[in-house]
Design an enzyme around this catalytic site. Structure first.
Site, PDB file in Angstrom:
ATOM      1  N   GLY A   7       0.811  -1.054  -0.038  1.00 45.52           N
ATOM      2  CA  GLY A   7       0.017   0.006  -0.047  1.00 45.52           C
ATOM      3  C   GLY A   7       1.014   1.164   0.016  1.00 45.52           C
ATOM      4  N   ALA A   8       0.238   2.472   0.165  1.00 44.66           N
ATOM      5  CA  ALA A   8       0.774   3.750   0.169  1.00 44.66           C
ATOM      6  C   ALA A   8       1.668   3.721   1.420  1.00 44.66           C
ATOM      7  CB  ALA A   8      -0.005   4.762  -0.002  1.00 44.66           C
ATOM      8  N   GLU A   9       1.438   3.414   2.494  1.00 43.16           N
ATOM      9  CA  GLU A   9       2.149   3.708   3.597  1.00 43.16           C
ATOM     10  C   GLU A   9       2.388   2.125   4.611  1.00 43.16           C
ATOM     11  OE1 GLU A   9       0.364   5.714   6.942  1.00 43.16           O
ATOM     12  OE2 GLU A   9      -1.548   4.350   6.682  1.00 43.16           O
ATOM     13  N   ALA A  10       1.843   1.244   3.869  1.00 45.63           N
ATOM     14  CA  ALA A  10       2.299  -0.155   4.792  1.00 45.63           C
ATOM     15  C   ALA A  10       2.443  -1.244   3.788  1.00 45.63           C
ATOM     16  CB  ALA A  10       1.134  -0.311   5.648  1.00 45.63           C
ATOM     17  N   LYS A  25       0.702  -6.226   9.166  1.00 44.31           N
ATOM     18  CA  LYS A  25       0.750  -4.932   8.681  1.00 44.31           C
ATOM     19  C   LYS A  25       1.718  -4.271   9.217  1.00 44.31           C
ATOM     20  CE  LYS A  25      -2.077  -0.930   7.551  1.00 44.31           C
ATOM     21  NZ  LYS A  25      -3.358  -0.142   7.740  1.00 44.31           N
ATOM     22  N   ASP A 120     -10.288   6.996   5.658  1.00 45.20           N
ATOM     23  CA  ASP A 120      -9.781   6.383   4.560  1.00 45.20           C
ATOM     24  C   ASP A 120     -10.713   5.702   3.802  1.00 45.20           C
ATOM     25  OD1 ASP A 120      -7.860   6.361   2.643  1.00 45.20           O
ATOM     26  OD2 ASP A 120      -6.397   4.956   3.684  1.00 45.20           O
TER      27      ASP A 120
END
Lengths: 209, 368
Positions: A7-10, A25, A120
Protein backbone atom coordinates in the site's frame (compact mmCIF):
# COMPACT_ATOMS: atom_id res chain seq x y z
CA UNK A 1 5.86 -14.67 5.30
CA UNK A 2 4.63 -13.56 1.93
CA UNK A 3 4.14 -9.96 0.80
CA UNK A 4 0.51 -9.75 -0.31
CA UNK A 5 -0.07 -6.04 -0.72
CA UNK A 6 2.09 -2.96 -1.02
CA UNK A 7 0.00 0.00 0.00
CA UNK A 8 0.94 3.64 0.21
CA UNK A 9 2.14 3.56 3.79
CA UNK A 10 2.20 -0.09 4.76
CA UNK A 11 3.31 -3.44 3.46
CA UNK A 12 1.00 -6.31 4.23
CA UNK A 13 2.33 -9.84 4.64
CA UNK A 14 0.42 -13.04 5.21
CA UNK A 15 1.64 -15.60 7.70
CA UNK A 16 0.69 -17.44 10.85
CA UNK A 17 0.03 -16.25 14.38
CA UNK A 18 -0.57 -18.84 17.13
CA UNK A 19 -1.64 -21.37 14.54
CA UNK A 20 -4.09 -18.97 12.84
CA UNK A 21 -3.73 -17.45 9.38
CA UNK A 22 -2.92 -13.81 9.94
CA UNK A 23 -1.87 -10.65 8.18
CA UNK A 24 1.08 -8.60 9.33
CA UNK A 25 0.68 -4.93 8.59
CA UNK A 26 3.99 -3.18 8.82
CA UNK A 27 4.26 0.58 8.38
CA UNK A 28 7.65 0.95 6.77
CA UNK A 29 9.77 4.03 7.13
CA UNK A 30 8.92 6.29 4.21
CA UNK A 31 12.29 7.44 2.89
CA UNK A 32 10.94 10.71 1.47
CA UNK A 33 9.68 11.87 4.86
CA UNK A 34 11.94 13.51 7.41
CA UNK A 35 12.88 10.63 9.81
CA UNK A 36 11.77 12.41 12.99
CA UNK A 37 8.40 13.26 11.43
CA UNK A 38 8.09 9.80 9.92
CA UNK A 39 8.64 7.97 13.21
CA UNK A 40 5.96 9.97 15.00
CA UNK A 41 3.36 9.50 12.28
CA UNK A 42 3.96 5.77 11.94
CA UNK A 43 3.77 4.95 15.61
CA UNK A 44 0.78 7.26 16.17
CA UNK A 45 -1.17 5.77 13.29
CA UNK A 46 -0.35 2.22 14.35
CA UNK A 47 -1.56 2.75 17.90
CA UNK A 48 -4.59 4.58 16.63
CA UNK A 49 -5.48 1.96 14.09
CA UNK A 50 -5.34 -0.82 16.68
CA UNK A 51 -7.46 1.13 19.12
CA UNK A 52 -10.18 2.02 16.67
CA UNK A 53 -10.15 -1.36 14.97
CA UNK A 54 -11.01 -2.85 18.32
CA UNK A 55 -13.47 -0.18 19.32
CA UNK A 56 -15.41 -0.38 16.07
CA UNK A 57 -15.55 -4.16 16.38
CA UNK A 58 -17.28 -3.66 19.72
CA UNK A 59 -19.78 -1.46 17.89
CA UNK A 60 -20.60 -4.38 15.60
CA UNK A 61 -18.51 -3.45 12.57
CA UNK A 62 -17.12 -6.39 10.65
CA UNK A 63 -13.37 -5.97 10.56
CA UNK A 64 -10.23 -8.01 11.23
CA UNK A 65 -9.73 -9.22 14.80
CA UNK A 66 -6.65 -7.78 16.44
CA UNK A 67 -3.95 -10.28 17.50
CA UNK A 68 -0.93 -8.15 18.35
CA UNK A 69 0.16 -4.54 18.16
CA UNK A 70 3.48 -2.78 18.60
CA UNK A 71 3.58 0.97 18.07
CA UNK A 72 7.39 1.29 18.25
CA UNK A 73 7.76 -1.38 15.54
CA UNK A 74 4.76 0.04 13.62
CA UNK A 75 3.35 -3.46 13.41
CA UNK A 76 -0.17 -4.82 13.69
CA UNK A 77 -0.97 -8.51 13.43
CA UNK A 78 -4.61 -9.30 12.71
CA UNK A 79 -7.05 -11.81 11.31
CA UNK A 80 -6.92 -12.41 7.58
CA UNK A 81 -10.25 -11.49 6.00
CA UNK A 82 -10.86 -13.52 2.88
CA UNK A 83 -12.54 -11.88 -0.09
CA UNK A 84 -12.06 -9.43 -2.94
CA UNK A 85 -11.70 -5.71 -2.37
CA UNK A 86 -14.71 -3.57 -3.30
CA UNK A 87 -12.50 -1.97 -5.95
CA UNK A 88 -12.16 -5.33 -7.72
CA UNK A 89 -15.86 -6.11 -7.38
CA UNK A 90 -16.85 -2.76 -8.92
CA UNK A 91 -14.30 -3.13 -11.73
CA UNK A 92 -15.57 -6.60 -12.61
CA UNK A 93 -19.12 -5.32 -13.06
CA UNK A 94 -20.42 -7.89 -10.61
CA UNK A 95 -24.21 -8.29 -10.46
CA UNK A 96 -24.11 -7.92 -6.67
CA UNK A 97 -23.04 -4.27 -6.99
CA UNK A 98 -26.29 -2.84 -5.61
CA UNK A 99 -26.49 -5.19 -2.62
CA UNK A 100 -22.82 -4.71 -1.82
CA UNK A 101 -23.06 -0.93 -2.07
CA UNK A 102 -26.02 -0.94 0.28
CA UNK A 103 -24.15 -3.17 2.74
CA UNK A 104 -21.22 -0.77 2.48
CA UNK A 105 -23.52 2.15 3.36
CA UNK A 106 -24.91 0.14 6.20
CA UNK A 107 -21.57 -0.57 7.80
CA UNK A 108 -20.36 3.03 7.43
CA UNK A 109 -23.65 4.14 9.01
CA UNK A 110 -23.03 1.84 11.96
CA UNK A 111 -19.48 3.14 12.29
CA UNK A 112 -20.65 6.75 12.32
CA UNK A 113 -23.50 5.98 14.68
CA UNK A 114 -20.95 4.59 17.11
CA UNK A 115 -18.96 7.84 16.95
CA UNK A 116 -16.07 6.82 14.70
CA UNK A 117 -14.88 8.36 11.45
CA UNK A 118 -12.89 5.97 9.27
CA UNK A 119 -10.86 8.62 7.45
CA UNK A 120 -9.78 6.49 4.49
CA UNK A 121 -12.83 4.94 2.87
CA UNK A 122 -11.52 4.20 -0.60
CA UNK A 123 -12.83 1.12 -2.40
CA UNK A 124 -9.61 -0.72 -1.68
CA UNK A 125 -10.21 -0.52 2.06
CA UNK A 126 -13.46 -2.47 1.86
CA UNK A 127 -13.38 -6.25 1.62
CA UNK A 128 -16.45 -8.00 0.27
CA UNK A 129 -16.96 -11.17 2.23
CA UNK A 130 -20.01 -13.23 1.36
CA UNK A 131 -23.04 -10.99 1.65
CA UNK A 132 -21.41 -8.46 3.97
CA UNK A 133 -18.54 -6.05 3.84
CA UNK A 134 -15.54 -5.68 6.12
CA UNK A 135 -13.75 -2.42 6.72
CA UNK A 136 -9.98 -2.43 6.94
CA UNK A 137 -7.22 0.15 7.35
CA UNK A 138 -8.19 2.31 10.32
CA UNK A 139 -4.91 4.26 10.27
CA UNK A 140 -6.64 7.61 9.73
CA UNK A 141 -9.68 6.84 11.88
CA UNK A 142 -10.72 9.21 14.66
CA UNK A 143 -13.40 9.27 17.33
CA UNK A 144 -15.89 11.82 16.15
CA UNK A 145 -19.60 12.45 16.12
CA UNK A 146 -19.16 15.68 14.14
CA UNK A 147 -21.24 16.17 11.03
CA UNK A 148 -18.20 17.58 9.26
CA UNK A 149 -16.07 14.47 9.88
CA UNK A 150 -18.79 12.07 8.81
CA UNK A 151 -19.31 14.12 5.67
CA UNK A 152 -15.56 14.01 4.95
CA UNK A 153 -15.83 10.20 5.01
CA UNK A 154 -18.64 10.33 2.45
CA UNK A 155 -16.74 12.84 0.38
CA UNK A 156 -13.82 10.44 -0.04
CA UNK A 157 -16.19 7.64 -1.06
CA UNK A 158 -17.74 9.91 -3.66
CA UNK A 159 -14.34 11.15 -4.85
CA UNK A 160 -13.05 7.60 -5.21
CA UNK A 161 -16.16 6.46 -7.06
CA UNK A 162 -16.06 9.34 -9.53
CA UNK A 163 -12.28 9.20 -9.84
CA UNK A 164 -11.88 5.46 -10.32
CA UNK A 165 -15.29 3.92 -11.01
CA UNK A 166 -16.92 6.68 -13.05
CA UNK A 167 -19.33 4.45 -14.96
CA UNK A 168 -21.02 3.00 -11.87
CA UNK A 169 -20.39 5.94 -9.51
CA UNK A 170 -23.90 7.36 -9.28
CA UNK A 171 -25.61 3.97 -8.93
CA UNK A 172 -23.20 2.88 -6.20
CA UNK A 173 -23.52 6.18 -4.34
CA UNK A 174 -27.32 5.97 -4.45
CA UNK A 175 -27.37 2.44 -3.01
CA UNK A 176 -24.71 3.42 -0.49
CA UNK A 177 -26.81 6.33 0.78
CA UNK A 178 -29.87 4.10 1.10
CA UNK A 179 -27.87 1.68 3.23
CA UNK A 180 -26.40 4.55 5.21
CA UNK A 181 -29.77 6.20 5.89
CA UNK A 182 -31.14 2.81 6.92
CA UNK A 183 -28.86 2.92 9.96
CA UNK A 184 -28.38 6.57 10.88
CA UNK A 185 -31.90 7.60 9.92
CA UNK A 186 -33.19 9.73 7.04
CA UNK A 187 -32.79 13.01 8.92
CA UNK A 188 -29.15 12.48 9.85
CA UNK A 189 -28.30 11.13 6.38
CA UNK A 190 -29.78 14.28 4.85
CA UNK A 191 -27.75 16.48 7.20
CA UNK A 192 -24.55 14.64 6.31
CA UNK A 193 -25.31 14.93 2.58
CA UNK A 194 -25.95 18.64 3.00
CA UNK A 195 -22.64 19.04 4.81
CA UNK A 196 -20.93 17.06 2.04
CA UNK A 197 -22.25 19.51 -0.55
CA UNK A 198 -20.97 22.37 1.60
CA UNK A 199 -17.48 20.83 1.79
CA UNK A 200 -17.48 20.37 -1.97
CA UNK A 201 -18.37 24.03 -2.48
CA UNK A 202 -15.46 24.97 -0.25
CA UNK A 203 -13.11 23.18 -2.67
CA UNK A 204 -11.11 24.89 -5.38
CA UNK A 205 -13.11 26.14 -8.34
CA UNK A 206 -16.12 24.21 -7.09
CA UNK A 207 -18.63 27.03 -7.29
CA UNK A 208 -21.60 26.06 -9.37
CA UNK A 209 -21.63 28.28 -12.44
CA UNK B 1 11.15 35.77 -41.98
CA UNK B 2 12.66 36.00 -38.53
CA UNK B 3 14.68 33.14 -37.20
CA UNK B 4 13.79 30.98 -34.21
CA UNK B 5 15.24 32.82 -31.25
CA UNK B 6 17.96 30.85 -29.52
CA UNK B 7 17.26 32.57 -26.20
CA UNK B 8 13.83 30.99 -26.23
CA UNK B 9 15.39 27.55 -26.53
CA UNK B 10 14.44 24.50 -24.59
CA UNK B 11 17.72 23.36 -23.16
CA UNK B 12 18.08 25.57 -20.12
CA UNK B 13 17.20 24.12 -16.70
CA UNK B 14 16.10 20.70 -17.81
CA UNK B 15 15.45 17.69 -15.67
CA UNK B 16 17.37 14.70 -17.03
CA UNK B 17 14.20 12.64 -17.55
CA UNK B 18 12.94 15.11 -20.08
CA UNK B 19 16.08 15.73 -22.07
CA UNK B 20 15.40 13.18 -24.73
CA UNK B 21 11.88 14.29 -25.50
CA UNK B 22 12.88 17.91 -25.46
CA UNK B 23 15.67 17.46 -27.86
CA UNK B 24 13.11 15.92 -30.20
CA UNK B 25 10.92 18.99 -29.76
CA UNK B 26 13.90 21.19 -30.36
CA UNK B 27 14.82 19.40 -33.52
CA UNK B 28 11.36 19.87 -34.83
CA UNK B 29 11.47 23.53 -33.87
CA UNK B 30 14.64 24.11 -35.80
CA UNK B 31 12.77 23.39 -38.97
CA UNK B 32 11.63 26.99 -39.17
CA UNK B 33 10.25 27.22 -42.59
CA UNK B 34 6.54 27.32 -43.02
CA UNK B 35 5.20 23.90 -43.92
CA UNK B 36 2.17 23.73 -46.14
CA UNK B 37 -0.67 21.84 -44.52
CA UNK B 38 0.86 22.32 -41.07
CA UNK B 39 -1.47 23.38 -38.28
CA UNK B 40 -0.43 26.45 -36.30
CA UNK B 41 -2.17 27.58 -33.10
CA UNK B 42 -1.61 30.77 -31.15
CA UNK B 43 -2.31 30.41 -27.42
CA UNK B 44 -2.95 33.13 -24.84
CA UNK B 45 -2.47 32.61 -21.11
CA UNK B 46 -3.76 35.22 -18.65
CA UNK B 47 -5.26 33.36 -15.68
CA UNK B 48 -3.20 35.05 -12.95
CA UNK B 49 0.04 37.02 -12.83
CA UNK B 50 1.39 35.89 -16.21
CA UNK B 51 0.40 37.23 -19.60
CA UNK B 52 1.96 34.92 -22.13
CA UNK B 53 1.53 34.08 -25.78
CA UNK B 54 2.89 31.08 -27.62
CA UNK B 55 2.77 29.61 -31.10
CA UNK B 56 2.83 25.87 -31.64
CA UNK B 57 2.74 23.87 -34.80
CA UNK B 58 1.58 20.31 -35.29
CA UNK B 59 4.69 19.39 -37.26
CA UNK B 60 7.29 21.68 -35.68
CA UNK B 61 6.30 21.68 -32.00
CA UNK B 62 6.68 24.77 -29.81
CA UNK B 63 7.70 27.75 -31.91
CA UNK B 64 7.69 30.50 -29.30
CA UNK B 65 6.69 31.29 -25.74
CA UNK B 66 6.84 34.91 -24.66
CA UNK B 67 5.84 35.99 -21.16
CA UNK B 68 5.34 39.20 -19.29
CA UNK B 69 4.72 38.76 -15.57
CA UNK B 70 2.98 41.16 -13.20
CA UNK B 71 5.00 41.54 -10.00
CA UNK B 72 3.15 42.91 -6.96
CA UNK B 73 4.85 45.24 -4.45
CA UNK B 74 6.86 43.57 -1.64
CA UNK B 75 4.67 41.95 0.98
CA UNK B 76 1.64 41.75 -1.27
CA UNK B 77 -0.18 39.21 -3.37
CA UNK B 78 -1.71 39.52 -6.82
CA UNK B 79 -4.27 42.30 -6.96
CA UNK B 80 -6.61 41.10 -9.72
CA UNK B 81 -7.40 44.54 -11.14
CA UNK B 82 -3.79 45.68 -11.13
CA UNK B 83 -2.67 42.42 -12.70
CA UNK B 84 -5.30 42.83 -15.41
CA UNK B 85 -4.18 46.43 -16.05
CA UNK B 86 -0.68 45.08 -16.48
CA UNK B 87 -1.91 42.41 -18.89
CA UNK B 88 -3.89 44.92 -20.96
CA UNK B 89 -0.83 47.18 -21.21
CA UNK B 90 1.50 44.43 -22.47
CA UNK B 91 -0.92 42.28 -24.50
CA UNK B 92 -0.26 43.55 -28.00
CA UNK B 93 3.50 43.69 -27.45
CA UNK B 94 3.58 40.08 -26.19
CA UNK B 95 1.46 38.87 -29.12
CA UNK B 96 3.78 40.59 -31.61
CA UNK B 97 6.90 39.19 -29.93
CA UNK B 98 5.48 35.67 -29.81
CA UNK B 99 4.70 35.81 -33.51
CA UNK B 100 8.04 37.26 -34.57
CA UNK B 101 10.14 34.99 -32.38
CA UNK B 102 8.30 32.02 -33.89
CA UNK B 103 9.46 33.22 -37.27
CA UNK B 104 5.86 33.38 -38.30
CA UNK B 105 3.25 35.91 -39.25
CA UNK B 106 -0.26 36.12 -37.85
CA UNK B 107 -1.49 35.06 -41.27
CA UNK B 108 -0.10 31.57 -40.69
CA UNK B 109 -2.19 31.08 -37.55
CA UNK B 110 -5.02 28.57 -38.01
CA UNK B 111 -6.72 29.04 -34.66
CA UNK B 112 -6.62 31.24 -31.57
CA UNK B 113 -6.63 29.43 -28.22
CA UNK B 114 -7.08 31.18 -24.90
CA UNK B 115 -7.31 30.19 -21.26
CA UNK B 116 -11.04 30.41 -20.57
CA UNK B 117 -10.48 29.51 -16.90
CA UNK B 118 -10.09 28.81 -14.08
CA UNK B 119 -8.47 31.97 -12.79
CA UNK B 120 -8.91 35.58 -11.76
CA UNK B 121 -11.81 37.20 -13.58
CA UNK B 122 -10.22 40.52 -14.56
CA UNK B 123 -7.08 38.75 -15.78
CA UNK B 124 -8.99 36.13 -17.74
CA UNK B 125 -11.00 38.87 -19.45
CA UNK B 126 -7.87 40.46 -20.93
CA UNK B 127 -6.91 37.13 -22.50
CA UNK B 128 -10.44 36.56 -23.76
CA UNK B 129 -10.70 40.04 -25.29
CA UNK B 130 -7.30 39.60 -26.99
CA UNK B 131 -8.35 36.21 -28.34
CA UNK B 132 -11.72 37.42 -29.64
CA UNK B 133 -10.06 40.39 -31.32
CA UNK B 134 -7.46 38.22 -33.03
CA UNK B 135 -10.07 35.68 -34.04
CA UNK B 136 -12.23 38.36 -35.70
CA UNK B 137 -9.29 40.11 -37.33
CA UNK B 138 -7.83 36.89 -38.72
CA UNK B 139 -11.18 35.14 -39.37
CA UNK B 140 -9.87 32.10 -37.52
CA UNK B 141 -11.72 29.93 -35.00
CA UNK B 142 -11.51 30.42 -31.25
CA UNK B 143 -10.46 27.52 -29.03
CA UNK B 144 -11.25 27.69 -25.29
CA UNK B 145 -8.70 25.90 -23.12
CA UNK B 146 -8.86 24.84 -19.48
CA UNK B 147 -5.71 26.19 -17.84
CA UNK B 148 -5.23 23.14 -15.59
CA UNK B 149 -5.57 20.72 -18.52
CA UNK B 150 -3.01 22.95 -20.22
CA UNK B 151 -0.43 22.31 -17.50
CA UNK B 152 -1.02 18.56 -17.75
CA UNK B 153 -1.05 18.21 -21.54
CA UNK B 154 2.04 20.36 -22.00
CA UNK B 155 3.75 18.32 -19.27
CA UNK B 156 2.90 15.08 -21.10
CA UNK B 157 4.17 16.45 -24.39
CA UNK B 158 7.46 17.71 -22.93
CA UNK B 159 8.25 14.72 -20.72
CA UNK B 160 6.90 11.97 -22.94
CA UNK B 161 4.57 10.70 -20.21
CA UNK B 162 1.53 9.00 -21.74
CA UNK B 163 -1.24 8.60 -19.15
CA UNK B 164 0.47 9.36 -15.86
CA UNK B 165 -0.91 9.92 -12.41
CA UNK B 166 -0.53 13.70 -12.23
CA UNK B 167 0.21 15.92 -9.29
CA UNK B 168 -0.80 19.43 -10.30
CA UNK B 169 0.58 21.95 -7.83
CA UNK B 170 0.55 25.69 -8.21
CA UNK B 171 -0.98 28.80 -6.74
CA UNK B 172 -4.33 27.74 -8.13
CA UNK B 173 -4.26 23.97 -7.81
CA UNK B 174 -3.22 21.14 -5.54
CA UNK B 175 -4.72 18.06 -7.08
CA UNK B 176 -3.90 14.45 -7.81
CA UNK B 177 -5.55 13.38 -11.05
CA UNK B 178 -5.60 10.34 -13.23
CA UNK B 179 -7.18 9.78 -16.63
CA UNK B 180 -10.08 7.40 -17.07
CA UNK B 181 -12.80 7.21 -19.74
CA UNK B 182 -11.47 10.27 -21.53
CA UNK B 183 -11.40 12.70 -18.60
CA UNK B 184 -8.91 13.69 -15.97
CA UNK B 185 -10.46 12.53 -12.69
CA UNK B 186 -9.60 13.94 -9.31
CA UNK B 187 -8.39 11.33 -6.81
CA UNK B 188 -7.26 13.73 -4.14
CA UNK B 189 -6.98 17.46 -3.65
CA UNK B 190 -6.65 20.20 -1.09
CA UNK B 191 -9.68 20.92 1.03
CA UNK B 192 -8.69 24.56 1.49
CA UNK B 193 -5.47 26.31 0.44
CA UNK B 194 -3.27 25.22 -2.44
CA UNK B 195 0.39 24.47 -1.86
CA UNK B 196 1.26 27.66 -3.76
CA UNK B 197 -1.06 29.72 -1.57
CA UNK B 198 0.44 28.22 1.56
CA UNK B 199 3.96 29.22 0.49
CA UNK B 200 2.84 32.63 -0.80
CA UNK B 201 0.85 33.50 2.31
CA UNK B 202 3.72 32.43 4.56
CA UNK B 203 6.11 34.44 2.38
CA UNK B 204 3.90 37.50 2.59
CA UNK B 205 3.92 37.14 6.36
CA UNK B 206 7.70 37.62 6.04
CA UNK B 207 7.12 40.66 3.83
CA UNK B 208 7.87 39.11 0.42
CA UNK B 209 5.86 39.62 -2.75
CA UNK B 210 4.09 36.66 -4.37
CA UNK B 211 5.21 34.24 -5.70
CA UNK B 212 7.42 33.36 -2.72
CA UNK B 213 8.19 29.69 -3.43
CA UNK B 214 11.75 30.21 -4.54
CA UNK B 215 12.71 32.36 -1.53
CA UNK B 216 11.16 29.87 0.86
CA UNK B 217 12.99 27.02 -0.87
CA UNK B 218 16.30 28.89 -0.56
CA UNK B 219 15.74 29.59 3.13
CA UNK B 220 14.63 26.01 3.81
CA UNK B 221 17.81 24.62 2.25
CA UNK B 222 19.82 26.39 4.96
CA UNK B 223 18.13 24.60 7.87
CA UNK B 224 17.68 21.08 9.17
CA UNK B 225 15.94 21.92 12.44
CA UNK B 226 12.42 20.54 12.38
CA UNK B 227 9.70 22.30 14.36
CA UNK B 228 6.57 20.13 14.75
CA UNK B 229 3.61 21.37 12.68
CA UNK B 230 0.11 19.99 11.98
CA UNK B 231 0.28 17.11 9.50
CA UNK B 232 -3.17 16.92 7.93
CA UNK B 233 -4.14 14.07 5.64
CA UNK B 234 -7.85 13.31 5.28
CA UNK B 235 -8.18 10.19 3.19
CA UNK B 236 -6.73 11.19 -0.17
CA UNK B 237 -7.06 14.88 0.55
CA UNK B 238 -4.77 17.40 2.22
CA UNK B 239 -5.50 20.55 4.18
CA UNK B 240 -3.04 23.38 4.75
CA UNK B 241 -5.01 26.01 6.66
CA UNK B 242 -4.01 24.74 10.11
CA UNK B 243 -0.41 24.41 8.98
CA UNK B 244 -0.40 28.03 7.76
CA UNK B 245 -1.75 29.38 11.05
CA UNK B 246 0.70 27.31 13.10
CA UNK B 247 3.67 28.35 11.00
CA UNK B 248 2.75 32.05 11.20
CA UNK B 249 2.65 31.62 14.99
CA UNK B 250 6.16 30.15 14.93
CA UNK B 251 7.34 33.20 13.00
CA UNK B 252 5.64 35.55 15.46
CA UNK B 253 7.18 33.63 18.38
CA UNK B 254 10.60 34.50 17.00
CA UNK B 255 11.62 31.13 15.53
CA UNK B 256 14.31 31.58 12.87
CA UNK B 257 13.00 32.17 9.36
CA UNK B 258 15.03 29.30 7.85
CA UNK B 259 13.76 26.76 10.40
CA UNK B 260 10.14 27.72 9.80
CA UNK B 261 10.58 27.45 6.03
CA UNK B 262 12.28 24.08 6.40
CA UNK B 263 9.57 22.73 8.70
CA UNK B 264 6.71 24.00 6.54
CA UNK B 265 8.23 22.46 3.41
CA UNK B 266 8.91 19.13 5.08
CA UNK B 267 5.39 18.91 6.53
CA UNK B 268 3.39 20.22 3.58
CA UNK B 269 5.38 18.28 1.00
CA UNK B 270 5.21 15.04 3.01
CA UNK B 271 1.40 15.25 3.18
CA UNK B 272 1.23 16.03 -0.53
CA UNK B 273 3.53 13.16 -1.44
CA UNK B 274 1.62 10.87 0.90
CA UNK B 275 -1.73 11.52 -0.81
CA UNK B 276 -0.05 11.14 -4.20
CA UNK B 277 1.32 7.81 -3.02
CA UNK B 278 -2.12 6.78 -1.77
CA UNK B 279 -3.57 7.55 -5.18
CA UNK B 280 -0.71 5.73 -6.90
CA UNK B 281 -1.13 2.61 -4.75
CA UNK B 282 -4.83 2.78 -5.58
CA UNK B 283 -4.62 3.19 -9.36
CA UNK B 284 -1.45 1.16 -9.90
CA UNK B 285 -0.30 3.73 -12.45
CA UNK B 286 3.15 3.15 -13.95
CA UNK B 287 3.97 6.83 -14.51
CA UNK B 288 3.91 9.79 -12.14
CA UNK B 289 4.24 13.35 -13.38
CA UNK B 290 4.40 16.61 -11.46
CA UNK B 291 3.39 19.87 -13.14
CA UNK B 292 2.56 23.44 -12.08
CA UNK B 293 4.55 26.26 -10.53
CA UNK B 294 5.49 24.42 -7.31
CA UNK B 295 6.94 21.58 -9.44
CA UNK B 296 9.99 23.85 -9.64
CA UNK B 297 10.79 23.03 -5.99
CA UNK B 298 13.70 20.58 -5.92
CA UNK B 299 12.98 19.10 -2.50
CA UNK B 300 9.43 18.26 -3.51
CA UNK B 301 10.59 16.69 -6.78
CA UNK B 302 13.15 14.66 -4.83
CA UNK B 303 10.49 13.36 -2.43
CA UNK B 304 8.15 12.46 -5.28
CA UNK B 305 10.98 10.70 -7.10
CA UNK B 306 11.74 8.51 -4.07
CA UNK B 307 8.05 7.72 -3.71
CA UNK B 308 7.61 6.79 -7.38
CA UNK B 309 10.64 4.52 -7.20
CA UNK B 310 9.07 2.58 -4.32
CA UNK B 311 6.22 1.70 -6.66
CA UNK B 312 8.43 1.13 -9.71
CA UNK B 313 6.73 3.99 -11.49
CA UNK B 314 8.49 6.25 -14.00
CA UNK B 315 8.80 9.75 -12.65
CA UNK B 316 8.54 12.89 -14.76
CA UNK B 317 8.99 16.51 -13.73
CA UNK B 318 7.87 19.22 -16.10
CA UNK B 319 10.98 21.19 -17.21
CA UNK B 320 11.54 24.18 -14.92
CA UNK B 321 11.00 26.63 -17.76
CA UNK B 322 7.49 25.31 -18.33
CA UNK B 323 6.43 24.62 -14.73
CA UNK B 324 4.91 28.06 -14.28
CA UNK B 325 2.03 29.54 -16.26
CA UNK B 326 2.83 29.99 -19.94
CA UNK B 327 1.23 30.46 -23.32
CA UNK B 328 2.71 27.14 -24.48
CA UNK B 329 0.33 25.17 -22.24
CA UNK B 330 -2.63 26.95 -23.85
CA UNK B 331 -1.32 26.79 -27.41
CA UNK B 332 -0.41 23.09 -27.20
CA UNK B 333 -3.71 22.05 -25.59
CA UNK B 334 -5.48 24.41 -28.00
CA UNK B 335 -3.97 22.43 -30.85
CA UNK B 336 -5.31 19.17 -29.39
CA UNK B 337 -8.74 20.77 -28.83
CA UNK B 338 -8.75 22.28 -32.34
CA UNK B 339 -8.08 18.88 -33.88
CA UNK B 340 -10.92 17.47 -31.79
CA UNK B 341 -13.20 20.14 -33.25
CA UNK B 342 -13.66 22.09 -30.02
CA UNK B 343 -14.01 25.61 -31.36
CA UNK B 344 -16.53 28.22 -30.28
CA UNK B 345 -18.21 31.29 -31.71
CA UNK B 346 -16.97 34.73 -30.68
CA UNK B 347 -20.22 35.51 -28.82
CA UNK B 348 -19.76 32.39 -26.68
CA UNK B 349 -16.10 33.06 -25.88
CA UNK B 350 -16.47 34.29 -22.33
CA UNK B 351 -14.57 33.25 -19.26
CA UNK B 352 -15.14 30.60 -16.58
CA UNK B 353 -13.45 31.55 -13.32
CA UNK B 354 -14.37 28.27 -11.62
CA UNK B 355 -13.89 25.77 -14.43
CA UNK B 356 -12.85 22.48 -12.85
CA UNK B 357 -10.68 20.22 -14.97
CA UNK B 358 -12.72 17.12 -14.16
CA UNK B 359 -15.61 18.45 -16.25
CA UNK B 360 -13.66 18.68 -19.52
CA UNK B 361 -14.05 15.78 -21.99
CA UNK B 362 -10.86 15.02 -23.91
CA UNK B 363 -11.47 13.09 -27.11
CA UNK B 364 -7.75 12.53 -27.68
CA UNK B 365 -7.65 10.60 -24.40
CA UNK B 366 -10.84 8.61 -24.89
CA UNK B 367 -8.81 5.40 -25.22
CA UNK B 368 -7.38 5.77 -21.71
Amino acid sequence: MKLVYQGAEADVYSGEWSGQRAVFKFRKALPYRLPELDRVIRSQRTAHEAELLHESKKAGIRNPTLYYVSAPESLIVMEEVIGPRLKTVLESGDAKTKAVSEAFGNVVGRLHASGIMHGDLTTSNVIVNGDGVNLIDFGLAVRSTKLEDHAVDLRLIKETLIGAHSTVASAVMKAFLEGYAGVVGEARAKQVSKKLAEIERRGRYARVE
Amino acid sequence: MLLFRQGEGFIDNLSPTSLQTLSAVRERSENRTFVKGDLCILGIESTAHTFSVSLVSEKRGLLSDVRNIYVPPEGQGIHPTEASNHHAAVASKVIAEATSSAGASLGEVDGVAYAMGPGLGPCLRVGAVSARTLSLALSKPLVPVNHAIGHIELGCMLTGAKTPLVLLISGGHTMVVSCSSGMWRVLGETLDLTLGQLLDQLGRHFGFASPCGRRIEEAASKSSRYLPLPYTVKGNDVSFSGLLTASKRLVDAGEPFEDVCFSVQETAFATTVEVTERALAFTGNKEVMVVGGVAANKRLAQMLGIMAQRHSAEFHVVPLKYSGDCGAQIAWTGLLEYKAGHTIAVEDAGIRQSWRLDTVPLPWRSGA
